[in-house]
Design an enzyme around this catalytic site. Structure first.
Site, PDB file in Angstrom:
ATOM      1  N   HIS A  19     -34.859 -39.834  34.503  1.00 12.21           N
ATOM      2  CA  HIS A  19     -34.969 -39.245  33.455  1.00 12.21           C
ATOM      3  C   HIS A  19     -36.600 -38.227  33.140  1.00 12.21           C
ATOM      4  O   HIS A  19     -37.232 -39.191  33.576  1.00 12.21           O
ATOM      5  CB  HIS A  19     -34.879 -40.038  32.095  1.00 12.21           C
ATOM      6  CG  HIS A  19     -34.289 -39.183  30.899  1.00 12.21           C
ATOM      7  ND1 HIS A  19     -35.285 -38.785  30.003  1.00 12.21           N
ATOM      8  CD2 HIS A  19     -33.196 -38.988  30.334  1.00 12.21           C
ATOM      9  CE1 HIS A  19     -34.815 -38.151  29.114  1.00 12.21           C
ATOM     10  NE2 HIS A  19     -33.574 -38.372  29.188  1.00 12.21           N
ATOM     11  N   ASP A  27     -26.066 -41.650  30.918  1.00  9.96           N
ATOM     12  CA  ASP A  27     -24.829 -41.244  31.584  1.00  9.96           C
ATOM     13  C   ASP A  27     -24.147 -41.879  32.654  1.00  9.96           C
ATOM     14  O   ASP A  27     -23.179 -41.763  33.015  1.00  9.96           O
ATOM     15  CB  ASP A  27     -25.143 -39.632  32.052  1.00  9.96           C
ATOM     16  CG  ASP A  27     -25.134 -38.450  30.926  1.00  9.96           C
ATOM     17  OD1 ASP A  27     -24.476 -38.972  30.060  1.00  9.96           O
ATOM     18  OD2 ASP A  27     -25.901 -37.605  31.259  1.00  9.96           O
TER      19      ASP A  27
HETATM   20  N1  CMC Z   1     -31.857 -39.432  42.945  1.00 10.53           N
HETATM   21  C1  CMC Z   1     -32.920 -39.690  43.730  1.00 10.53           C
HETATM   22  N2  CMC Z   1     -34.075 -39.183  43.553  1.00 10.53           N
HETATM   23  C2  CMC Z   1     -34.570 -38.632  42.369  1.00 10.53           C
HETATM   24  C3  CMC Z   1     -33.479 -38.867  41.195  1.00 10.53           C
HETATM   25  C4  CMC Z   1     -32.176 -39.280  41.493  1.00 10.53           C
HETATM   26  N3  CMC Z   1     -31.126 -39.142  40.505  1.00 10.53           N
HETATM   27  N4  CMC Z   1     -34.048 -38.319  40.173  1.00 10.53           N
HETATM   28  C5  CMC Z   1     -35.184 -38.118  40.190  1.00 10.53           C
HETATM   29  N5  CMC Z   1     -35.613 -38.231  41.775  1.00 10.53           N
HETATM   30  C6  CMC Z   1     -36.765 -38.124  42.665  1.00 10.53           C
HETATM   31  C7  CMC Z   1     -36.928 -36.614  42.993  1.00 10.53           C
HETATM   32  O1  CMC Z   1     -36.483 -36.371  44.185  1.00 10.53           O
HETATM   33  C8  CMC Z   1     -38.557 -36.626  43.022  1.00 10.53           C
HETATM   34  O2  CMC Z   1     -39.056 -37.351  44.021  1.00 10.53           O
HETATM   35  P1  CMC Z   1     -40.429 -36.732  44.873  1.00 10.53           P
HETATM   36  O3  CMC Z   1     -41.413 -37.267  43.971  1.00 10.53           O
HETATM   37  O4  CMC Z   1     -40.585 -37.667  46.140  1.00 10.53           O
HETATM   38  O5  CMC Z   1     -40.110 -35.441  45.037  1.00 10.53           O
HETATM   39  C9  CMC Z   1     -38.895 -37.824  41.998  1.00 10.53           C
HETATM   40  O6  CMC Z   1     -37.815 -38.450  41.929  1.00 10.53           O
HETATM   41  C10 CMC Z   1     -39.179 -37.113  40.368  1.00 10.53           C
HETATM   42  O7  CMC Z   1     -37.972 -36.331  40.173  1.00 10.53           O
HETATM   43  P2  CMC Z   1     -37.975 -34.977  39.286  1.00 10.53           P
HETATM   44  O8  CMC Z   1     -36.599 -34.126  39.764  1.00 10.53           O
HETATM   45  O9  CMC Z   1     -39.316 -34.263  39.445  1.00 10.53           O
HETATM   46  O10 CMC Z   1     -38.016 -35.386  38.030  1.00 10.53           O
HETATM   47  P3  CMC Z   1     -37.457 -34.700  36.724  1.00 10.53           P
HETATM   48  O11 CMC Z   1     -38.121 -35.178  35.585  1.00 10.53           O
HETATM   49  O12 CMC Z   1     -37.665 -33.043  36.905  1.00 10.53           O
HETATM   50  O13 CMC Z   1     -36.040 -34.724  36.503  1.00 10.53           O
HETATM   51  C11 CMC Z   1     -33.723 -35.412  36.196  1.00 10.53           C
HETATM   52  C12 CMC Z   1     -35.231 -35.550  35.807  1.00 10.53           C
HETATM   53  C13 CMC Z   1     -32.800 -36.205  35.070  1.00 10.53           C
HETATM   54  C14 CMC Z   1     -33.301 -34.258  36.183  1.00 10.53           C
HETATM   55  C15 CMC Z   1     -33.597 -36.416  37.534  1.00 10.53           C
HETATM   56  O14 CMC Z   1     -33.955 -37.491  37.382  1.00 10.53           O
HETATM   57  C16 CMC Z   1     -32.067 -36.137  37.745  1.00 10.53           C
HETATM   58  O15 CMC Z   1     -31.714 -35.068  38.583  1.00 10.53           O
HETATM   59  N6  CMC Z   1     -31.329 -37.292  37.705  1.00 10.53           N
HETATM   60  C17 CMC Z   1     -29.661 -36.989  38.134  1.00 10.53           C
HETATM   61  C18 CMC Z   1     -29.107 -36.372  37.145  1.00 10.53           C
HETATM   62  C19 CMC Z   1     -29.105 -37.004  35.741  1.00 10.53           C
HETATM   63  O16 CMC Z   1     -28.471 -38.170  35.796  1.00 10.53           O
HETATM   64  N7  CMC Z   1     -29.021 -36.340  34.552  1.00 10.53           N
HETATM   65  C20 CMC Z   1     -28.899 -36.906  33.293  1.00 10.53           C
HETATM   66  C21 CMC Z   1     -30.209 -37.102  32.465  1.00 10.53           C
HETATM   67  S1  CMC Z   1     -29.884 -37.990  30.981  1.00 10.53           S
HETATM   68  C22 CMC Z   1     -28.653 -37.219  30.075  1.00 10.53           C
HETATM   69  C23 CMC Z   1     -29.523 -36.083  29.502  1.00 10.53           C
HETATM   70  O17 CMC Z   1     -30.501 -36.289  28.628  1.00 10.53           O
HETATM   71  O18 CMC Z   1     -29.259 -35.099  29.958  1.00 10.53           O
END
Ligand code: CMC
Length: 428
Positions: free
Chosen positions: A307, A364
């Site tokens: 998140h 989710d």
């Molecule tokens: N699986 C594997 N690796 C992950 C995941 C995941 N679900 N989420 C983040 N990471 C890794 C990412 O690759 C990165 O690694 P590194 O630092 O080595 O490059 C690190 O964790 C930080 O991730 P980020 O993408 O920079 O973090 P963010 O804050 O931009 O993204 C997120 C947050 C929710 C988009 C992301 O965690 C994600 O894609 N999760 C899966 C989709 C999901 O479940 N979304 C629902 C969010 S909750 C409901 C809502 O509010 O909409």
């Protein structure tokens, strides 16, 4: 004494005020930055460090896993309030009195019909259309049947617009579902409560009497409350930014629905179940998928994990996890997908990759399991999220307009070609 932050650019020092929120959060107020520095701007892709507004609606502390609407804890609201009370509190600032709630409920009931011509628009969609696209289009179409703009200086006009969308949105959501299922549209029943009426409009078979199930009503009520607002997330920021051009409430919400659709945001609930089903089909090897999620060369992500703001635990996920166990137990459902979910959760919580990046199950991860148990098809999970988020979008839109916020218009740092001579077609 008020605090300031000093910024040095090319040897010149500039002072900026620091503002403090009611929960002691600090922010450097850079409103005067470009003017003072002669055009220096900031860059923050994904707005990870940018506060876009001051808001009195939702407080979220990602480190401690706190979520409060209008000061009320999400745990209290999920346990003690119903969705309409929470919607009222989010939109108008306080939990309603009995009289206020009754009026809100009655006013919504009085508007809980949509123009018959909307059915003709719905008819134009193929059955295979994703219900989020249908919902966004129909919400936009509502503008044609209602005043296209709201006089935001009139409390009554604002109230009417809010009541209209609160009333008609569940009808559109249920109709998007019935269209997919090839069922005749249902017009609801104004003797029923908001959630019960919605469930009747979704599920009533044309040849059967609708029988209510309190376990299902309570579970949906709780899920809607947990989704009702989440401060400046992607769809809410979209609603605020679209509304900041003075586009109307319905147009802003239609844009919010599109933003919510994506799998990194609300679409994750559908993506989680699809992922769990794929793992099951593939023999249930959760370790293989953990490996894929950690492999930087593989685009696969563990859906329902991570998140932007919660870096410890998602308080909504905690509540939903308990609710999922209760609902499945009460309904006597044994779901192998739930076992896969539990296995993945255990592995991820102990895995160094997930621990280092503070990746925990989000709302989710478990909501889809409950929706599935309640007989809601996978493609309807994100529309359910939208129905829950509706009061949040309304509250944020209303706040943005009442605070007379300026049009949202970020800057950029241009990295394209510098000036080039134009060449005629034959010379290129
Ligand atoms: N699986 C594997 N690796 C992950 C995941 C995941 N679900 N989420 C983040 N990471 C890794 C990412 O690759 C990165 O690694 P590194 O630092 O080595 O490059 C690190 O964790 C930080 O991730 P980020 O993408 O920079 O973090 P963010 O804050 O931009 O993204 C997120 C947050 C929710 C988009 C992301 O965690 C994600 O894609 N999760 C899966 C989709 C999901 O479940 N979304 C629902 C969010 S909750 C409901 C809502 O509010 O909409």
């Amino acid at each position: 004494m008020s605090q300031t932050a000093t910024l040095e650019v090319n040897g010149n020092k500039y002072e900026f005020p620091i503002i403090k929120g009611s929960e002691q959060e600090l922010a450097i107020d850079i409103k005067a930055l470009r003017g003072a520095t002669g055009g220096v701007t900031t860059i923050d892709p994904g707005y990870k460090n940018t506060g876009s507004c001051q808001s009195a609606i939702t407080f979220l502390n990602g480190e401690e896993g706190i979520l409060r609407y209008r000061g009320y804890s999400i745990e209290d609201l999920a346990e003690k309030a119903d969705f309409l009370e929470v919607a009222y509190a989010l939109i108008f600032g306080d939990l309603p009195t009995k009289e206020q709630l009754e009026k809100f409920n009655n006013d919504i009931k009085a508007e809980a019909h949509v123009d018959e011509d909307v059915k003709r628009i719905l008819d134009g969609f193929p059955k295979s259309a994703h219900p989020m696209g249908v919902l966004s289009s129909l919400t936009s179409a509502l503008i044609a049947f209602n005043p296209s703009s709201v006089n935001v200086d009139s409390e009554e006009d604002m109230y009417q617009a809010i009541v209209k969308i609160m009333a008609k949105f569940p009808v559109l959501t249920a109709w998007a579902h019935r269209k997919r299922m090839g069922m005749p549209l249902d017009y609801g029943d104004d003797s029923l409560g908001y959630v019960e009426n919605f469930l009747k409009m979704m599920f009533k078979k044309p040849n059967q009497e609708y029988k209510k199930n309190d376990i299902i009503i309570n579970a949906i009520d709780k899920l809607l409350i947990l989704h009702a607002d989440h401060e400046q997330n992607c769809s809410t920021s979209t609603v605020r930014i679209v509304g900041s051009s003075h586009a109307g409430l319905f147009a802003s919400i239609s844009a919010g629905i599109s933003a919510l659709w994506g799998p990194l945001h609300g679409g994750a609930n559908q993506a989680v179940i699809e992922m769990l089903e794929a793992i099951k089909e593939d023999g249930g090897d959760t370790k293989k998928y953990m490996g894929k999620a950690k492999d930087k060369a593989d685009p696969f992500r563990l859906m329902g994990f991570g998140h932007r703001v919660y870096k410890n635990f998602d308080p909504r996920a905690k509540i939903i996890k308990v609710a999922a166990d209760e609902v499945l137990g009460d309904l006597g459902i044994v779901d192998p997908v739930l076992d896969i979910a539990k296995g993945l959760e255990q592995e991820a919580l102990l895995d160094q990759y997930f621990v280092d990046r503070k990746l925990y199950p989000n709302v989710d991860f478990y909501s889809g399991i409950i929706y599935r148990a309640l007989g809601i098809p996978t493609e309807m999970f994100t529309p359910m999220f939208a129905l829950g988020r509706l009061p949040g979008w309304i509250a944020q839109w209303r706040e943005m307009r009442l605070r007379k916020e300026p049009i949202g218009r970020p800057r950029q740092i241009y990295i394209g070609e510098t000036f080039r001579e134009f060449k005629n077609l034959n010379d290129r």
